[in-house]
Design a protein around this motif. Structure first.
Motif, PDB file in Angstrom:
ATOM      1  N   ILE A 113     -41.325  57.391  -7.788  1.00 48.09           N
ATOM      2  CA  ILE A 113     -40.317  57.617  -8.833  1.00 48.09           C
ATOM      3  C   ILE A 113     -40.993  57.567 -10.206  1.00 48.09           C
ATOM      4  N   TYR A 114     -41.851  56.586 -10.358  1.00 48.45           N
ATOM      5  CA  TYR A 114     -42.570  56.450 -11.635  1.00 48.45           C
ATOM      6  C   TYR A 114     -43.332  57.729 -11.970  1.00 48.45           C
ATOM      7  N   LYS A 115     -43.919  58.302 -10.937  1.00 49.70           N
ATOM      8  CA  LYS A 115     -44.821  59.426 -11.158  1.00 49.70           C
ATOM      9  C   LYS A 115     -44.120  60.776 -11.343  1.00 49.70           C
ATOM     10  N   THR A 116     -42.785  60.763 -11.365  1.00 55.93           N
ATOM     11  CA  THR A 116     -42.104  62.054 -11.510  1.00 55.93           C
ATOM     12  C   THR A 116     -42.272  62.653 -12.903  1.00 55.93           C
ATOM     13  N   LYS A 117     -42.675  61.842 -13.851  1.00 54.85           N
ATOM     14  CA  LYS A 117     -42.988  62.451 -15.147  1.00 54.85           C
ATOM     15  C   LYS A 117     -44.066  61.672 -15.886  1.00 54.85           C
ATOM     16  N   THR A 118     -44.521  62.248 -16.943  1.00 49.90           N
ATOM     17  CA  THR A 118     -45.504  61.578 -17.782  1.00 49.90           C
ATOM     18  C   THR A 118     -44.802  60.447 -18.505  1.00 49.90           C
ATOM     19  N   ARG A 119     -45.379  59.254 -18.405  1.00 46.74           N
ATOM     20  CA  ARG A 119     -44.724  58.085 -19.003  1.00 46.74           C
ATOM     21  C   ARG A 119     -45.406  57.698 -20.305  1.00 46.74           C
ATOM     22  N   SER A 120     -44.581  57.386 -21.280  1.00 44.30           N
ATOM     23  CA  SER A 120     -45.114  56.935 -22.565  1.00 44.30           C
ATOM     24  C   SER A 120     -45.166  55.420 -22.605  1.00 44.30           C
ATOM     25  N   TYR A 121     -46.072  54.906 -23.396  1.00 46.17           N
ATOM     26  CA  TYR A 121     -46.152  53.445 -23.557  1.00 46.17           C
ATOM     27  C   TYR A 121     -44.848  52.870 -24.086  1.00 46.17           C
ATOM     28  N   ARG A 122     -44.057  53.744 -24.779  1.00 45.31           N
ATOM     29  CA  ARG A 122     -42.783  53.290 -25.329  1.00 45.31           C
ATOM     30  C   ARG A 122     -41.759  52.966 -24.236  1.00 45.31           C
ATOM     31  N   GLU A 123     -41.917  53.591 -23.048  1.00 45.38           N
ATOM     32  CA  GLU A 123     -40.939  53.391 -21.961  1.00 45.38           C
ATOM     33  C   GLU A 123     -41.132  52.043 -21.257  1.00 45.38           C
ATOM     34  N   LEU A 124     -42.326  51.506 -21.382  1.00 40.92           N
ATOM     35  CA  LEU A 124     -42.648  50.312 -20.583  1.00 40.92           C
ATOM     36  C   LEU A 124     -42.153  49.038 -21.270  1.00 40.92           C
ATOM     37  N   PRO A 125     -41.817  48.038 -20.559  1.00 44.18           N
ATOM     38  CA  PRO A 125     -41.889  47.944 -19.088  1.00 44.18           C
ATOM     39  C   PRO A 125     -40.745  48.684 -18.383  1.00 44.18           C
ATOM     40  N   LEU A 126     -41.064  49.185 -17.204  1.00 38.71           N
ATOM     41  CA  LEU A 126     -40.035  49.736 -16.311  1.00 38.71           C
ATOM     42  C   LEU A 126     -39.872  48.754 -15.170  1.00 38.71           C
ATOM     43  N   ARG A 127     -38.625  48.467 -14.871  1.00 36.35           N
ATOM     44  CA  ARG A 127     -38.390  47.498 -13.786  1.00 36.35           C
ATOM     45  C   ARG A 127     -37.469  48.142 -12.764  1.00 36.35           C
ATOM     46  N   TYR A 128     -38.036  48.550 -11.645  1.00 35.19           N
ATOM     47  CA  TYR A 128     -37.254  49.173 -10.577  1.00 35.19           C
ATOM     48  C   TYR A 128     -36.907  48.115  -9.542  1.00 35.19           C
ATOM     49  N   CYS A 129     -35.648  48.016  -9.204  1.00 32.59           N
ATOM     50  CA  CYS A 129     -35.293  47.070  -8.147  1.00 32.59           C
ATOM     51  C   CYS A 129     -34.520  47.771  -7.054  1.00 32.59           C
ATOM     52  N   GLU A 130     -34.609  47.208  -5.860  1.00 28.18           N
ATOM     53  CA  GLU A 130     -33.947  47.815  -4.705  1.00 28.18           C
ATOM     54  C   GLU A 130     -33.759  46.779  -3.618  1.00 28.18           C
ATOM     55  N   LEU A 131     -32.592  46.829  -2.998  1.00 33.66           N
ATOM     56  CA  LEU A 131     -32.397  46.064  -1.776  1.00 33.66           C
ATOM     57  C   LEU A 131     -32.835  46.995  -0.662  1.00 33.66           C
ATOM     58  N   GLY A 132     -34.118  47.012  -0.399  1.00 34.12           N
ATOM     59  CA  GLY A 132     -34.701  48.007   0.485  1.00 34.12           C
ATOM     60  C   GLY A 132     -34.951  47.461   1.872  1.00 34.12           C
ATOM     61  N   THR A 133     -34.424  48.145   2.867  1.00 34.90           N
ATOM     62  CA  THR A 133     -34.589  47.680   4.245  1.00 34.90           C
ATOM     63  C   THR A 133     -35.893  48.210   4.825  1.00 34.90           C
ATOM     64  N   VAL A 134     -36.720  47.308   5.276  1.00 36.00           N
ATOM     65  CA  VAL A 134     -38.028  47.686   5.806  1.00 36.00           C
ATOM     66  C   VAL A 134     -38.154  47.226   7.254  1.00 36.00           C
ATOM     67  N   TYR A 135     -39.106  47.827   7.954  1.00 32.57           N
ATOM     68  CA  TYR A 135     -39.320  47.502   9.362  1.00 32.57           C
ATOM     69  C   TYR A 135     -40.778  47.171   9.583  1.00 32.57           C
TER      70      TYR A 135
END
Length: 634
Positions: free
Chosen positions: A334-356
């Motif tokens: 998701i992060y890599k879908t576009k060029t990120r500027s230093y102004r955007e950071l920090p980015l905090r992605y959260c998810e209740l992600g089910t893993v196996y």
RNA sequence: GCCGGCGUAGCUCAGCGGCAGAGCAGCCGCUUCGUAAGCGGCGGGUCAGAGGUUCGAAUCCUCUCGCCGGCUCCA
């Protein structure tokens, strides 16, 4: 001349004699000298201060237990001649001894062994320390074909080897020990289990006998009651009893959890709370799929380093897909879908992600160790100059969340750079420092685990203590210098050039499944009002009050309170009350003719306390307050 | 995975070479009840699975599957 403090508080100056000769205290156990435990048979040191401990001193408990382990081994060699001895240390809750029996023994044998131990205690056999020259020691052990002791001997330096003798029993042992077996009065054998010699699956499987010992009968009984309480709170028993979840090995699969309506209700409350708090704290919620192409896992390195914990690939249209064991690669995508500027950071992605993850069948355990679970995951992507503040923020947030669920005692563990690591030392140092400052800033007690970090970054783990004082590791905050590299993550700096961001993985609760299991045990199934799947049950006294009970429940539901009217059971009030109590429902509202006439309800708490008739509004207010405060009280 | 123990009704368990049982839960009645189990009846099982021993196996033996405890506390 050394100063020796006796148990009575008296001080003696002594020289040239052993502690044992110096004192006459019947229950003297060991000596504390320079923070080390010494045997009473040691000579009083040249100088310094030594304190004589009795069996009642907490510091002497491990000596007491170690001696208990010897008594166990002594009893076993009496009852089962030819048994080979391995090791028998004191541990956190007691002691154990590992044996190789010539034939299997069972739980029934424990009682016999315990009887024999009691005899040894009654005989009050002195324990003597004997120093045996190496060659002699080797001959002695070889004679008895004590293969494990021989192996241990080969690793002990020095020419004089320490043994302990109690009557006819002789054991290679560094001590210290109590002076005599009669001092071990309060003990019990607890369990029997297999254990590999030196924990190594390629080596012999030994039989381990667990036991515990205390200075007093009261402490022993307290411990046994505690054990019983833990058994009663076992989430694997409470889960089905309260109809919260099930794991159906034969039909559904090992380590795969079915959340029943009431368990799901609690999970939903946890999730809603979790999501709301994350939005408040500046996180952004994302959703990612359960499977991903092999290319993703190739890039992340999971196929190289984590494959044995992953499920086999699913092949569709000639493409290999893998069930996700982690969420991070998706978040990076998701992060890599576009060029990120230093102004955007920090980015905090959260998810209740089910893993196996594949776990060996033997290690699966209720909800605490499963194969499919939902991580309360997040990835923070930030600039190097933001690291410290971010870590501080995560830690503070973690403590807030954990406290909300009723945990009050925490210990942090800071794991530092291991020998094999990736990335550069400056990054490691900066990250480690940020972690250290954060724990210190929050005033948390912490221990450093030197070299215990993952190869890709240092971390902080937070352990909580539950209501039975058992530790559970929940939160983990982990730097990753590996994935940003592998995925070539960048942001554009003020200089217009690409820079590598820092990435932090973190989970607060660990996994929802495991956390839920821990919560069940922490509360013994009696969830605080804000989490209780059913907060109120409304009971009619007789058929005539059914309409009134239903009306009351309807009004409560209307007010956002989780209420049920039990009107279809056709049971007596006594039966309904009992059932509600067993279900640990916080509030029981009894509706009889009197209440119906006055528009009231009779309030009974799950503690059994009858609070008498109350206006419904008052009850609603009380419940609302309990929910808002997230208290354990009613 | 390995060692030990255990698998009998939905649950908790008894039976341990000779007709498969109890309590709770479920279903059907009766009872309409004031704070932890009202009464009666009915249904319910490849005794985990497979193979073997035996006149006869839930019970003894072998294998398989599952569950529980443990396998990082170091003489």
């Amino acid at each position: 001349m050394a100063r020796v403090i006796l148990p009575s508080g008296e001080t003696r100056e002594a020289q040239g004699i052993t502690f044992l000769e110096l004192i006459h205290q019947g229950n003297a156990a060991a000596v504390l000298f320079n923070g080390k435990l010494l045997d009473l048979r040691e000579p009083v040191p040249e100088e310094g201060e030594a304190r004589v401990l009795t069996t009642a001193d907490p510091e002497a408990l491990e000596v007491l237990r170690h001696t208990a382990a010897h008594i166990l081994a002594h009893a076993v060699t009496r009852l089962f001649p030819g048994t080979k001895l391995a090791i028998g240390p004191a541990i956190a809750d007691g002691f154990y001894y590992d044996f190789l029996f010539s034939e299997p023994i069972s739980h029934e044998d424990l009682a016999r062994i315990e009887e024999e131990m009691k005899k040894i205690v009654e005989q009050n056999i002195p324990l003597e320390r004997v120093w045996i020259p190496r060659a002699e020691a080797e001959r002695l052990l070889r004679e008895r074909s004590e293969v494990y002791k021989l192996e241990l001997l080969s690793e002990i330096p020095g020419e004089e080897i320490s043994f302990y003798r109690q009557g006819e029993f002789l054991d290679l042992c560094r001590g210290p020990h109590l002076p005599s077996t009669g001092l071990v009065q309060h003990f019990k054998l607890l369990d029997l289990a297999g254990a590999y010699w030196r924990g190594d699956p390629t080596r012999d499987m030994l039989t381990r006998i667990y036991g515990t010992a205390f200075a007093t009968e009261e402490e022993l009984e307290k411990f046994l009651r505690w054990r019983e309480e833990a058994r009663r709170r076992d989430h694997r028993a409470l889960g089905p009893q309260l109809d919260l979840f099930s794991i159906q090995n034969d039909m559904v699969g090992a380590g795969l959890v079915l959340w029943h309506p009431r368990g799901a209700r609690i999970r939903r409350i946890i999730e809603d709370f979790w999501v709301a708090e994350h939005y408040k704290a500046g996180y952004q919620l994302v959703y990612t799929p359960h499977i991903g192409r092999s290319r993703l896992w190739q890039t992340s390195g999971h196929l190289d380093f984590y494959r044995e914990s992953m499920y086999a690939p699913i092949v569709i249209e000639g493409q290999e897909f893998f069930l996700k064991p982690m969420n991070c690669p998706f978040h990076i995508a998701i992060y890599k879908t576009k060029t990120r500027s230093y102004r955007e950071l920090p980015l905090r992605y959260c998810e209740l992600g089910t893993v196996y993850r594949f776990e060996r069948s033997g290690v699966l355990h209720g909800l605490l160790r499963v194969r499919g679970f939902t991580q309360d995951d997040a990835h923070i992507i930030c600039r190097p100059d933001q690291v410290e503040e971010e870590i501080r923020g995560v830690l503070r947030f973690a403590l807030y969340i954990l406290r909300s669920f009723g945990f009050a005692e925490f210990t942090a563990y800071l794991s530092t750079r291991p020998e094999k690591f990736i990335g550069d030392v400056a990054d490691w140092d900066r990250a480690t420092e940020a972690l250290r400052k954060a724990v210190e800033g929050e005033g948390l007690a912490y221990q450093v685990k030197t070299g215990e970090g993952a190869f890709y970054g240092p971390k902080i783990d937070i352990e909580v203590q539950d209501s039975l004082k058992r530790p559970w590791q929940l939160t983990t905050i982990q730097f990753d210098f590996n994935l940003p590299e592998r995925f070539d993550m960048t942001f554009v700096g003020p200089d217009g050039r690409p820079h590598r961001p820092y990435m932090i993985h973190r989970a607060l609760l660990g996994s929802l499944e495991r956390f839920f299991g821990i919560l069940v045990e922490h509360y013994g199934g009696a969830f605080p009002v804000w989490l209780a799947p059913v907060q109120v049950v409304v009971l009619p006294v007789s058929e005539a009050e059914i309409p009134y009970a239903e009306k009351v429940a309807g009004e409560l539901l209307e007010q956002g309170i989780r209420a049920e009217a039990w009107t279809k059971e056709g049971k007596t009030l006594r039966w309904l009350v009992r059932e509600a109590q067993l279900q640990k429902i916080p509030y029981i509202l009894v509706c009889g003719p009197r209440e119906a006439a006055e528009g009231k309800v009779a309030l009974r708490l799950r503690t059994g306390e009858d609070q008498g008739p109350k206006p419904l509004d008052e009850v609603v207010l009380r419940i609302r307050q309990a929910v808002c405060a997230r208290t354990t009280g009613l």
